[in-house]
Design a protein around this motif. Structure first.
Motif, PDB file in Angstrom:
ATOM      1  N   ARG A   1       0.832  -1.207   0.000  1.00 12.78           N
ATOM      2  CA  ARG A   1       0.000   0.000   0.000  1.00 12.78           C
ATOM      3  C   ARG A   1       0.865   1.256   0.000  1.00 12.78           C
ATOM      4  O   ARG A   1       1.846   1.346   0.753  1.00 12.78           O
ATOM      5  CB  ARG A   1      -0.895   0.026   1.239  1.00 12.78           C
ATOM      6  CG  ARG A   1      -2.053  -0.922   1.130  1.00 12.78           C
ATOM      7  CD  ARG A   1      -2.983  -0.773   2.319  1.00 12.78           C
ATOM      8  NE  ARG A   1      -3.662  -2.035   2.555  1.00 12.78           N
ATOM      9  CZ  ARG A   1      -4.273  -2.369   3.686  1.00 12.78           C
ATOM     10  NH1 ARG A   1      -4.301  -1.523   4.707  1.00 12.78           N
ATOM     11  NH2 ARG A   1      -4.854  -3.525   3.818  1.00 12.78           N
ATOM     12  N   ASN A   2       0.483   2.221  -0.801  1.00 11.38           N
ATOM     13  CA  ASN A   2       1.155   3.522  -0.901  1.00 11.38           C
ATOM     14  C   ASN A   2       2.644   3.394  -1.200  1.00 11.38           C
ATOM     15  O   ASN A   2       3.419   4.296  -0.910  1.00 11.38           O
ATOM     16  CB  ASN A   2       0.964   4.333   0.388  1.00 11.38           C
ATOM     17  CG  ASN A   2      -0.510   4.545   0.708  1.00 11.38           C
ATOM     18  OD1 ASN A   2      -1.329   4.631  -0.210  1.00 11.38           O
ATOM     19  ND2 ASN A   2      -0.853   4.618   1.977  1.00 11.38           N
TER      20      ASN A   2
ATOM     21  N   SER B   1      -1.125  -4.122  -1.332  1.00 16.01           N
ATOM     22  CA  SER B   1      -2.171  -3.213  -1.834  1.00 16.01           C
ATOM     23  C   SER B   1      -3.267  -3.960  -2.582  1.00 16.01           C
ATOM     24  O   SER B   1      -3.026  -5.040  -3.139  1.00 16.01           O
ATOM     25  CB  SER B   1      -1.511  -2.213  -2.778  1.00 16.01           C
ATOM     26  OG  SER B   1      -2.474  -1.521  -3.524  1.00 16.01           O
TER      27      SER B   1
ATOM     28  N   HIS C   1      -4.167  -2.963  -5.275  1.00 18.65           N
ATOM     29  CA  HIS C   1      -3.659  -2.909  -6.659  1.00 18.65           C
ATOM     30  C   HIS C   1      -2.984  -4.227  -7.040  1.00 18.65           C
ATOM     31  O   HIS C   1      -2.939  -4.589  -8.206  1.00 18.65           O
ATOM     32  CB  HIS C   1      -2.657  -1.763  -6.814  1.00 18.65           C
ATOM     33  CG  HIS C   1      -3.295  -0.411  -6.864  1.00 18.65           C
ATOM     34  ND1 HIS C   1      -3.901   0.078  -7.998  1.00 18.65           N
ATOM     35  CD2 HIS C   1      -3.424   0.552  -5.931  1.00 18.65           C
ATOM     36  CE1 HIS C   1      -4.382   1.298  -7.757  1.00 18.65           C
ATOM     37  NE2 HIS C   1      -4.107   1.611  -6.503  1.00 18.65           N
TER      38      HIS C   1
ATOM     39  N   ALA D   1      -8.184  -2.544  -7.780  1.00 24.68           N
ATOM     40  CA  ALA D   1      -8.121  -1.114  -7.447  1.00 24.68           C
ATOM     41  C   ALA D   1      -7.789  -0.286  -8.678  1.00 24.68           C
ATOM     42  O   ALA D   1      -7.217  -0.786  -9.645  1.00 24.68           O
ATOM     43  CB  ALA D   1      -7.063  -0.885  -6.371  1.00 24.68           C
TER      44      ALA D   1
ATOM     45  N   ASP E   1      -6.627   3.915  -9.778  1.00 31.07           N
ATOM     46  CA  ASP E   1      -6.264   5.295  -9.443  1.00 31.07           C
ATOM     47  C   ASP E   1      -6.591   6.183 -10.635  1.00 31.07           C
ATOM     48  O   ASP E   1      -6.399   5.773 -11.788  1.00 31.07           O
ATOM     49  CB  ASP E   1      -4.749   5.416  -9.187  1.00 31.07           C
ATOM     50  CG  ASP E   1      -4.320   4.754  -7.892  1.00 31.07           C
ATOM     51  OD1 ASP E   1      -5.172   4.550  -7.009  1.00 31.07           O
ATOM     52  OD2 ASP E   1      -3.115   4.447  -7.777  1.00 31.07           O
TER      53      ASP E   1
ATOM     54  N   HIS F   1      -2.965  10.708  -1.147  1.00 33.93           N
ATOM     55  CA  HIS F   1      -4.090  10.819  -2.083  1.00 33.93           C
ATOM     56  C   HIS F   1      -4.542  12.264  -2.278  1.00 33.93           C
ATOM     57  O   HIS F   1      -5.688  12.503  -2.640  1.00 33.93           O
ATOM     58  CB  HIS F   1      -5.259   9.940  -1.602  1.00 33.93           C
ATOM     59  CG  HIS F   1      -4.896   8.489  -1.513  1.00 33.93           C
ATOM     60  ND1 HIS F   1      -4.445   7.910  -0.352  1.00 33.93           N
ATOM     61  CD2 HIS F   1      -4.876   7.518  -2.459  1.00 33.93           C
ATOM     62  CE1 HIS F   1      -4.168   6.631  -0.585  1.00 33.93           C
ATOM     63  NE2 HIS F   1      -4.427   6.374  -1.853  1.00 33.93           N
TER      64      HIS F   1
ATOM     65  N   HIS G   1      -5.102  12.635  -6.266  1.00 29.68           N
ATOM     66  CA  HIS G   1      -5.793  11.631  -7.105  1.00 29.68           C
ATOM     67  C   HIS G   1      -6.760  10.824  -6.253  1.00 29.68           C
ATOM     68  O   HIS G   1      -6.711  10.868  -5.023  1.00 29.68           O
ATOM     69  CB  HIS G   1      -4.782  10.708  -7.800  1.00 29.68           C
ATOM     70  CG  HIS G   1      -4.147   9.695  -6.899  1.00 29.68           C
ATOM     71  ND1 HIS G   1      -3.037   9.973  -6.124  1.00 29.68           N
ATOM     72  CD2 HIS G   1      -4.464   8.402  -6.642  1.00 29.68           C
ATOM     73  CE1 HIS G   1      -2.700   8.894  -5.441  1.00 29.68           C
ATOM     74  NE2 HIS G   1      -3.552   7.919  -5.732  1.00 29.68           N
TER      75      HIS G   1
ATOM     76  N   HIS H   1      -8.214   7.076  -5.222  1.00 23.59           N
ATOM     77  CA  HIS H   1      -7.969   5.626  -5.201  1.00 23.59           C
ATOM     78  C   HIS H   1      -9.314   4.963  -4.947  1.00 23.59           C
ATOM     79  O   HIS H   1      -9.998   5.283  -3.967  1.00 23.59           O
ATOM     80  CB  HIS H   1      -6.972   5.267  -4.087  1.00 23.59           C
ATOM     81  CG  HIS H   1      -6.942   3.798  -3.785  1.00 23.59           C
ATOM     82  ND1 HIS H   1      -6.014   2.948  -4.336  1.00 23.59           N
ATOM     83  CD2 HIS H   1      -7.752   3.027  -2.999  1.00 23.59           C
ATOM     84  CE1 HIS H   1      -6.259   1.714  -3.893  1.00 23.59           C
ATOM     85  NE2 HIS H   1      -7.302   1.741  -3.083  1.00 23.59           N
TER      86      HIS H   1
ATOM     87  N   ASP I   1     -11.251   1.129  -4.695  1.00 20.90           N
ATOM     88  CA  ASP I   1     -11.103  -0.338  -4.722  1.00 20.90           C
ATOM     89  C   ASP I   1     -12.337  -1.023  -4.171  1.00 20.90           C
ATOM     90  O   ASP I   1     -13.279  -0.362  -3.712  1.00 20.90           O
ATOM     91  CB  ASP I   1      -9.801  -0.790  -4.040  1.00 20.90           C
ATOM     92  CG  ASP I   1      -9.813  -0.716  -2.516  1.00 20.90           C
ATOM     93  OD1 ASP I   1     -10.800  -1.142  -1.896  1.00 20.90           O
ATOM     94  OD2 ASP I   1      -8.796  -0.237  -1.936  1.00 20.90           O
TER      95      ASP I   1
END
Ligand SMILES: [Zn+2]
Length: 263
Positions: free
Chosen positions: A174-175, A183, A185, A190, A192, A240, A243, A245, A247
């Motif tokens: 994450r991040n 994450s 992702h 997820a 962005d 963030h 942008h 995020h 999910d």
């Protein structure tokens, strides 16, 4: 007048003729067999048919879909699209060759790669780079852009042309913090996005106020929080601030996170 000796000679001659014909017959048979064997060992390429695929046993339907809806392998190794990917295409997703399904804890189930979405009016929204996500997540993302964002943009007499600053599947924590949990992702669950570019050139950043009205920006925030179980945007944290995020992380008791402060 034939004598008895003469008749005997004629009978011997006839017998010899019969035996000769019999020998010729055997010789011809032997030649045929030899030719046949040569034919087997050295086939004429022009006369050999291509091998046929094995016959499908009668009684089976032409293509049997597994109960989970995943694609089945076709002869030749190519996987047929899953029912989810077919639905994604029917609803306006433009599918590209798959970017890969990852491995280990970064493996994605039923991945789909795309860079364009077709809106209800036939216009196309382009992502500034191709992304890969899990197909069920792609369906939700497509619905958000096609049914929610496009309708909200039309309130402002705008059509979306592009989603900028996009990101999808990425095998990372994450991040980007290596000590943090993996994450969403990394499971293709997820997305962005930094902003929207309209066909008339107007650029919308989710962190800013312009050019959309406050009510439209609030409606965009509400639609995102209704569709996705996690929404992190400006106001959530420093990672963030510029942008969104989004999910579909599943949490106990259906807990959701909606942290996007619209000014
Ligand atoms: Zn993200």
């Amino acid at each position: 007048m034939r004598t008895r000796q003469g008749r005997r000679d004629l009978a011997v001659i006839a017998l010899c003729l019969d035996l000769s014909l019999l020998m010729l017959g055997f010789a011809a048979l032997a030649r045929d067999r030899q030719a046949e064997e040569q034919g087997v060992s050295q086939p004429d390429p022009a006369r050999v048919a291509a091998p046929l695929p094995p016959r499908r046993p009668s009684g089976l339907t032409p293509q049997v879909e597994p109960p989970d809806g995943k694609g089945v392998n076709e002869p030749g190794g190519a996987a047929a699209p899953s029912s989810c990917i077919r639905t994604f295409e029917e609803r306006g997703g433009v599918v590209l060759p798959s970017g890969g399904a990852g491995a280990g804890e970064c493996a994605i189930d039923d991945p789909v790669t795309f860079q364009q979405l077709v809106m209800q009016d036939g216009s196309r929204v382009e992502l500034d780079s191709a992304i890969t996500v899990r197909c069920p997540f792609a369906l939700e993302l497509l619905a958000w852009v096609r049914d929610d964002l496009a309708a909200l943009a039309s309130r402002e007499n705008a059509r979306i042309a592009k989603l900028s600053g996009v990101g999808g599947y990425a095998c990372r924590a994450r991040n980007g913090d290596t000590t943090a949990p993996i994450s969403e992702h990394a499971s293709g669950n997820a997305f962005d996005v930094g902003g929207l570019l309209m066909q008339d050139g107007r650029a919308v950043t989710f962190a800013g106020k312009e050019p959309l009205s406050g009510s439209t920006r609030e409606a965009m925030q509400k639609s995102a929080c209704q569709r996705f179980t996690t929404v992190l945007g400006p106001g959530a944290d420093s990672s963030h601030k510029d942008h969104l995020h989004l999910d579909m992380r599943q949490r106990p008791r259906g807990f959701r996170i909606c942290q996007w402060v619209v000014e």
